[in-house]
Design an enzyme around this catalytic site. Structure first.
Site, PDB file in Angstrom:
ATOM      1  N   TYR A  48       0.842  -1.206   0.000  1.00 44.51           N
ATOM      2  CA  TYR A  48       0.000   0.000   0.000  1.00 44.51           C
ATOM      3  C   TYR A  48       0.877   1.256   0.000  1.00 44.51           C
ATOM      4  O   TYR A  48       0.623   2.214  -0.744  1.00 44.51           O
ATOM      5  CB  TYR A  48      -0.919  -0.030   1.223  1.00 44.51           C
ATOM      6  CG  TYR A  48      -1.718   1.231   1.418  1.00 44.51           C
ATOM      7  CD1 TYR A  48      -2.750   1.563   0.548  1.00 44.51           C
ATOM      8  CD2 TYR A  48      -1.444   2.099   2.479  1.00 44.51           C
ATOM      9  CE1 TYR A  48      -3.488   2.732   0.720  1.00 44.51           C
ATOM     10  CE2 TYR A  48      -2.177   3.259   2.665  1.00 44.51           C
ATOM     11  CZ  TYR A  48      -3.190   3.573   1.782  1.00 44.51           C
ATOM     12  OH  TYR A  48      -3.908   4.729   1.952  1.00 44.51           O
ATOM     13  N   GLU A  52     -11.701   6.758   4.893  1.00 43.21           N
ATOM     14  CA  GLU A  52     -11.095   7.495   6.005  1.00 43.21           C
ATOM     15  C   GLU A  52     -12.134   7.777   7.085  1.00 43.21           C
ATOM     16  O   GLU A  52     -11.820   7.749   8.279  1.00 43.21           O
ATOM     17  CB  GLU A  52     -10.476   8.804   5.510  1.00 43.21           C
ATOM     18  CG  GLU A  52      -9.220   8.626   4.682  1.00 43.21           C
ATOM     19  CD  GLU A  52      -8.027   8.087   5.465  1.00 43.21           C
ATOM     20  OE1 GLU A  52      -8.107   7.984   6.707  1.00 43.21           O
ATOM     21  OE2 GLU A  52      -7.010   7.756   4.827  1.00 43.21           O
ATOM     22  N   TRP A  72      -6.131   1.678  10.338  1.00 45.71           N
ATOM     23  CA  TRP A  72      -6.186   1.590   8.885  1.00 45.71           C
ATOM     24  C   TRP A  72      -6.042   0.149   8.428  1.00 45.71           C
ATOM     25  O   TRP A  72      -6.579  -0.252   7.406  1.00 45.71           O
ATOM     26  CB  TRP A  72      -5.127   2.480   8.246  1.00 45.71           C
ATOM     27  CG  TRP A  72      -5.103   2.370   6.755  1.00 45.71           C
ATOM     28  CD1 TRP A  72      -4.091   1.925   5.971  1.00 45.71           C
ATOM     29  CD2 TRP A  72      -6.181   2.691   5.850  1.00 45.71           C
ATOM     30  NE1 TRP A  72      -4.462   1.951   4.643  1.00 45.71           N
ATOM     31  CE2 TRP A  72      -5.729   2.415   4.540  1.00 45.71           C
ATOM     32  CE3 TRP A  72      -7.471   3.187   6.029  1.00 45.71           C
ATOM     33  CZ2 TRP A  72      -6.520   2.616   3.411  1.00 45.71           C
ATOM     34  CZ3 TRP A  72      -8.270   3.378   4.902  1.00 45.71           C
ATOM     35  CH2 TRP A  72      -7.798   3.097   3.613  1.00 45.71           C
TER      36      TRP A  72
END
Length: 203
Positions: free
Chosen positions: A26, A48, A56
């Site tokens: 990522y 988000e 995350w």
């Protein structure tokens, strides 16, 4: 404490990659590269908002499930979701089952349609808030910026939900509006080059 760790190839990466092995891909392929695609920008704002209060890693692991549940974050389709869809999503174990955040995605999809109608594109609107470079500030030492506060305030004024300044700043970091890779990170130079090549969207 160093702000980088060695990646699989031995090159330094941002220290936050240490949290999970899947973060390296990522980090190298997505985080910080500039984006001008409306669907992708909308998706990231939504994810988000779901991440608020969570890690995350949790959201990234469920990202494909989120995409399936929310029609690949096509805001034109999500804007038509009804209460029946909310109840369906609350039963979906593959995503974060938080009524307020689910309803916020639907609301924000409706607001995104309005914004595109008024501004031409979500990308052109968002990139107007691109932060000024601040060489006096070390990367990843801020959780908000004047620009994220301004964008958050304007989105809220337009009726968007779950778009606080911290959420918006994380969005800006990931979508390349700011290069927040550590100075020693091997990707910082790559992001700088990508941002220089990037044509800022205008309408």
């Amino acid at each position: 404490m160093t702000n980088t760790i060695p990646g699989p190839d031995g090159q330094p990466r941002c220290f936050w990659c240490k949290a999970a092995p899947e973060f390296f891909e990522y980090h190298d392929r997505e985080w910080g590269f500039p984006v001008d695609d409306d669907r992708h920008l909308f998706e990231k704002l939504c994810l988000e908002s779901f991440q608020s209060g969570l890690s995350w890693r949790t959201i990234l692991a469920k990202r494909d499930n989120f995409r399936k549940a929310f029609k690949n974050f096509d805001f034109h389709k999500v804007a038509r979701f009804t209460e029946k869809d909310v109840e369906r999503l609350l039963e979906d174990a593959g995503i974060v089952r938080h009524r307020g955040k689910i309803e916020a995605v639907i609301n924000n999809a409706q607001r995104a349609k309005e914004l595109v109608s008024e501004e031409g594109s979500l990308a052109a609107y968002v990139w107007r808030f691109e932060p000024q470079e601040r060489p006096d500030v070390d990367p990843q030492t801020l959780s908000t910026s004047p620009e994220s506060v301004a964008l958050s305030k304007d989105l809220k004024k337009r009726g968007w939900k779950f778009v606080g300044p911290t959420t918006v700043y994380a969005f800006m970091q990931s979508m390349g509006l700011v290069n927040d890779h550590a100075h020693e990170c091997c990707m910082r130079h790559e992001i700088d080059k990508a941002r220089k090549r990037f044509k800022r969207p205008v309408v």
